[in-house]
Write a protein that holds these residues in place. Structure first.
Motif, PDB file in Angstrom:
ATOM      1  N   SER A  65       0.805  -1.223   0.000  1.00  9.12           N
ATOM      2  CA  SER A  65       0.000   0.000   0.000  1.00  9.12           C
ATOM      3  C   SER A  65       0.836   1.270   0.000  1.00  9.12           C
ATOM      4  CB  SER A  65      -0.925   0.015   1.220  1.00  9.12           C
ATOM      5  OG  SER A  65      -0.173   0.156   2.420  1.00  9.12           O
ATOM      6  N   VAL A  66       2.158   1.140   0.036  1.00  9.98           N
ATOM      7  CA  VAL A  66       3.019   2.315   0.135  1.00  9.98           C
ATOM      8  C   VAL A  66       4.150   2.247  -0.888  1.00  9.98           C
ATOM      9  CG1 VAL A  66       2.543   2.639   2.581  1.00  9.98           C
ATOM     10  CG2 VAL A  66       4.501   1.251   1.891  1.00  9.98           C
ATOM     11  N   GLN A  67       4.794   3.400  -1.059  1.00 10.77           N
ATOM     12  CA  GLN A  67       6.001   3.508  -1.864  1.00 10.77           C
ATOM     13  C   GLN A  67       7.139   3.889  -0.927  1.00 10.77           C
ATOM     14  OE1 GLN A  67       6.318   3.005  -5.276  1.00 10.77           O
ATOM     15  NE2 GLN A  67       4.196   2.294  -5.265  1.00 10.77           N
ATOM     16  N   ILE A  68       8.271   3.206  -1.039  1.00 15.11           N
ATOM     17  CA  ILE A  68       9.452   3.503  -0.215  1.00 15.11           C
ATOM     18  C   ILE A  68      10.559   3.968  -1.154  1.00 15.11           C
ATOM     19  CG2 ILE A  68      11.150   2.576   1.397  1.00 15.11           C
ATOM     20  CD1 ILE A  68       9.023   0.560   2.287  1.00 15.11           C
ATOM     21  N   ILE A  69      11.014   5.192  -0.958  1.00 13.92           N
ATOM     22  CA  ILE A  69      11.953   5.824  -1.889  1.00 13.92           C
ATOM     23  C   ILE A  69      13.149   6.350  -1.113  1.00 13.92           C
ATOM     24  CG2 ILE A  69      12.247   7.693  -3.562  1.00 13.92           C
ATOM     25  CD1 ILE A  69       9.302   7.456  -4.202  1.00 13.92           C
ATOM     26  N   ALA A  76      26.496  11.218   5.026  1.00 11.42           N
ATOM     27  CA  ALA A  76      25.959  10.106   5.797  1.00 11.42           C
ATOM     28  C   ALA A  76      27.068   9.144   6.210  1.00 11.42           C
ATOM     29  CB  ALA A  76      24.905   9.355   4.977  1.00 11.42           C
ATOM     30  N   SER A  77      26.882   8.498   7.347  1.00 11.19           N
ATOM     31  CA  SER A  77      27.800   7.443   7.763  1.00 11.19           C
ATOM     32  C   SER A  77      27.641   6.239   6.842  1.00 11.19           C
ATOM     33  CB  SER A  77      27.511   7.039   9.213  1.00 11.19           C
ATOM     34  OG  SER A  77      27.661   8.140  10.082  1.00 11.19           O
ATOM     35  N   PRO A  78      28.690   5.434   6.667  1.00 13.71           N
ATOM     36  CA  PRO A  78      28.576   4.265   5.779  1.00 13.71           C
ATOM     37  C   PRO A  78      27.416   3.365   6.174  1.00 13.71           C
ATOM     38  CG  PRO A  78      30.872   4.658   6.384  1.00 13.71           C
ATOM     39  CD  PRO A  78      30.047   5.589   7.225  1.00 13.71           C
ATOM     40  N   GLY A  79      26.574   3.042   5.205  1.00 16.14           N
ATOM     41  CA  GLY A  79      25.440   2.168   5.445  1.00 16.14           C
ATOM     42  C   GLY A  79      24.163   2.875   5.833  1.00 16.14           C
ATOM     43  N   ASP A  80      24.236   4.176   6.188  1.00 17.37           N
ATOM     44  CA  ASP A  80      23.040   4.921   6.580  1.00 17.37           C
ATOM     45  C   ASP A  80      22.356   5.495   5.345  1.00 17.37           C
ATOM     46  OD1 ASP A  80      23.355   4.398   9.220  1.00 17.37           O
ATOM     47  OD2 ASP A  80      24.213   6.340   9.742  1.00 17.37           O
ATOM     48  N   HIS A  81      21.032   5.396   5.309  1.00 14.17           N
ATOM     49  CA  HIS A  81      20.250   5.913   4.184  1.00 14.17           C
ATOM     50  C   HIS A  81      18.976   6.562   4.711  1.00 14.17           C
ATOM     51  CE1 HIS A  81      22.780   3.789   1.244  1.00 14.17           C
ATOM     52  NE2 HIS A  81      22.765   2.793   2.108  1.00 14.17           N
ATOM     53  N   LEU A  82      18.529   7.601   4.000  1.00 10.44           N
ATOM     54  CA  LEU A  82      17.275   8.272   4.310  1.00 10.44           C
ATOM     55  C   LEU A  82      16.181   7.669   3.437  1.00 10.44           C
ATOM     56  CD1 LEU A  82      15.606  10.561   5.620  1.00 10.44           C
ATOM     57  CD2 LEU A  82      16.395  12.062   3.780  1.00 10.44           C
ATOM     58  N   ALA A  83      15.117   7.187   4.058  1.00  6.30           N
ATOM     59  CA  ALA A  83      14.019   6.544   3.329  1.00  6.30           C
ATOM     60  C   ALA A  83      12.738   7.328   3.535  1.00  6.30           C
ATOM     61  CB  ALA A  83      13.836   5.103   3.799  1.00  6.30           C
ATOM     62  N   PHE A  84      12.051   7.631   2.429  1.00  8.13           N
ATOM     63  CA  PHE A  84      10.742   8.273   2.476  1.00  8.13           C
ATOM     64  C   PHE A  84       9.667   7.214   2.257  1.00  8.13           C
ATOM     65  CE2 PHE A  84      13.143  12.040   0.561  1.00  8.13           C
ATOM     66  CZ  PHE A  84      13.344  12.628   1.792  1.00  8.13           C
ATOM     67  N   VAL A  85       8.553   7.339   2.980  1.00  9.40           N
ATOM     68  CA  VAL A  85       7.423   6.427   2.826  1.00  9.40           C
ATOM     69  C   VAL A  85       6.173   7.266   2.575  1.00  9.40           C
ATOM     70  CG1 VAL A  85       6.055   4.593   3.867  1.00  9.40           C
ATOM     71  CG2 VAL A  85       8.494   4.785   4.403  1.00  9.40           C
ATOM     72  N   LEU A  86       5.483   6.987   1.475  1.00  7.49           N
ATOM     73  CA  LEU A  86       4.235   7.670   1.163  1.00  7.49           C
ATOM     74  C   LEU A  86       3.271   6.679   0.539  1.00  7.49           C
ATOM     75  CD1 LEU A  86       4.826   9.924  -1.989  1.00  7.49           C
ATOM     76  CD2 LEU A  86       6.564   8.411  -1.082  1.00  7.49           C
ATOM     77  N   SER A  87       2.008   6.964   0.638  1.00  8.31           N
ATOM     78  CA  SER A  87       0.999   6.030   0.174  1.00  8.31           C
ATOM     79  C   SER A  87       0.979   5.956  -1.345  1.00  8.31           C
ATOM     80  CB  SER A  87      -0.379   6.442   0.689  1.00  8.31           C
ATOM     81  OG  SER A  87      -0.809   7.630   0.041  1.00  8.31           O
ATOM     82  N   ASN A  88       0.428   4.874  -1.856  1.00 11.67           N
ATOM     83  CA  ASN A  88       0.290   4.732  -3.305  1.00 11.67           C
ATOM     84  C   ASN A  88      -0.578   5.844  -3.890  1.00 11.67           C
ATOM     85  OD1 ASN A  88       1.851   2.407  -3.366  1.00 11.67           O
ATOM     86  ND2 ASN A  88       0.103   1.049  -3.130  1.00 11.67           N
ATOM     87  N   ASP A  89      -1.599   6.267  -3.138  1.00 14.56           N
ATOM     88  CA  ASP A  89      -2.482   7.321  -3.640  1.00 14.56           C
ATOM     89  C   ASP A  89      -1.725   8.633  -3.821  1.00 14.56           C
ATOM     90  OD1 ASP A  89      -4.582   5.550  -3.631  1.00 14.56           O
ATOM     91  OD2 ASP A  89      -5.334   6.173  -1.666  1.00 14.56           O
TER      92      ASP A  89
END
Length: 355
Positions: A65-69, A76-89
């Protein structure tokens, strides 16, 4: 979907690059969750799957039901990532419009974290948009902001919009709010999706995503304190059962290492000393290989990793076996099968010296 904060709209028009003459549109922070996730070292085609499964346990919504981008995260430290989560709509609305879209808190520069966690707050009316020093962000009603600030450990504050009031001691930068980071304002939700569309066909790498997810979950489970406590409790009960005939009624304390070492030395060594290093070394050797793990098991007594591997063709599987052997592993392969969906074989992988 777009933000109600007029200041964020103005900053988007001022700082964001236009696309086909269209100014960027900030998406309301209420519609975009953000997380910092740490994933093992991986190549580009595996990273999205790792980030997706790292976020899965932190959201109250099914993945379908979501998109993860993946978002921008400078320094950033090695291995760290920023992830956004928003609905499919919300994502559907974004992709149907020609203008670029980005989370509104990317228009606020990250506050420095030299002295610990910090928040940069842009207040407008009864709403505040917050950018945290780790790169994440959120929006909140100003009446809730003091409580959220206290529960977050009272991070240092910078006020970039309207003053925050006496309850929140903040450095006031309202007169000359600093510009956002160019890396942040260059982000658009449409860009990661277009890049993915230019990649290889999804079916070729579905197995890779499954294997990467299995490896991630095993690593997280091994490092998670709660999981370790459950393992320790299981071992304690097993030890009590093993010695019940010799020492009936005996209750073991948490210091069960010496007893377990006498009763089941092979299992203790395999569980806590051999499995994760072997899995890590195998994963590192196969980082760039076109392979997925469909099933994984652990032979503790033999210190052997049993993996059902899938690859586009039989030649790839043979190459993977040769790569493992060249890296010092002992590999025993079962009968390989091939079909329209690729080829697969069960491999038993152990250290070259047998341990």
């Amino acid at each position: 979907m777009t933000t109600r904060n007029s200041a964020m709209v103005a900053r988007a028009e001022l700082y964001c690059p236009q696309v086909d003459g269209l100014a960027a549109r900030p998406v309301s922070a209420e519609h975009v969750s953000s997380f910092i996730v740490h994933v093992p070292r991986s190549n580009a085609r595996q990273r999205q799957a790792l980030i997706t499964f790292a976020v899965e346990e932190r959201i109250a919504a099914p993945l379908q039901s979501v998109q993860i981008i993946q978002g921008p995260l400078a320094d950033a430290s090695p291995g760290d990532h920023l992830a956004f989560v928003l609905s499919n709509d919300v994502m559907t609305q974004v992709t149907q419009e020609d203008a670029p879209h980005l989370p509104e808190y990317l228009l606020i520069p990250r506050p420095p974290s030299d002295n610990g966690p910090a928040w940069a707050v842009w207040k407008e009316g009864n709403r505040a948009v917050v950018r945290c020093s780790d790169g994440t962000g959120f929006a909140a009603n100003v009446n809730m902001l003091p409580l959220l600030w206290q529960r977050a450990g009272r991070p240092s504050l910078r006020a970039l919009g309207e003053p925050l009031g006496a309850d929140l001691p903040a450095e006031n930068l309202s007169a000359t709010p600093p510009p956002p980071d160019p890396i942040d304002v260059a982000f658009s939700f449409a860009q990661p999706r277009k890049a993915a569309a230019r990649g290889l066909a999804a079916w070729k790498w579905a197995a890779v995503a499954v294997g990467a997810a299995l490896a991630l979950h095993m690593t997280i489970a091994a490092l998670n304190l709660r999981a370790l406590s459950q393992i320790a409790e299981t071992e304690r009960r097993a030890a009590e059962l093993a010695i019940s005939d010799i020492l009936p009624g005996m209750t073991l304390t948490r210091e069960v290492g010496p007893v377990l070492a006498r009763l089941t030395p092979a299992q203790v060594v395999a569980t806590e000393s051999s499995f994760l290093p072997l899995l890590s070394d195998v994963s590192r050797v196969l980082t760039d290989a076109p392979v997925g793990f469909r099933r994984m098991a652990w032979g503790a007594s033999e210190n052997t990793l049993v993996v059902l591997m899938q690859s586009p063709g039989l030649d790839d599987l043979q190459g993977i076996e040769q790569t493992l052997e060249a890296s010092g592993f002992a590999v025993r392969s079962g009968a390989a099968t091939a079909g329209d969906g690729g080829a697969e074989v069960e491999m038993r992988i152990a250290r070259g010296d047998g341990g």
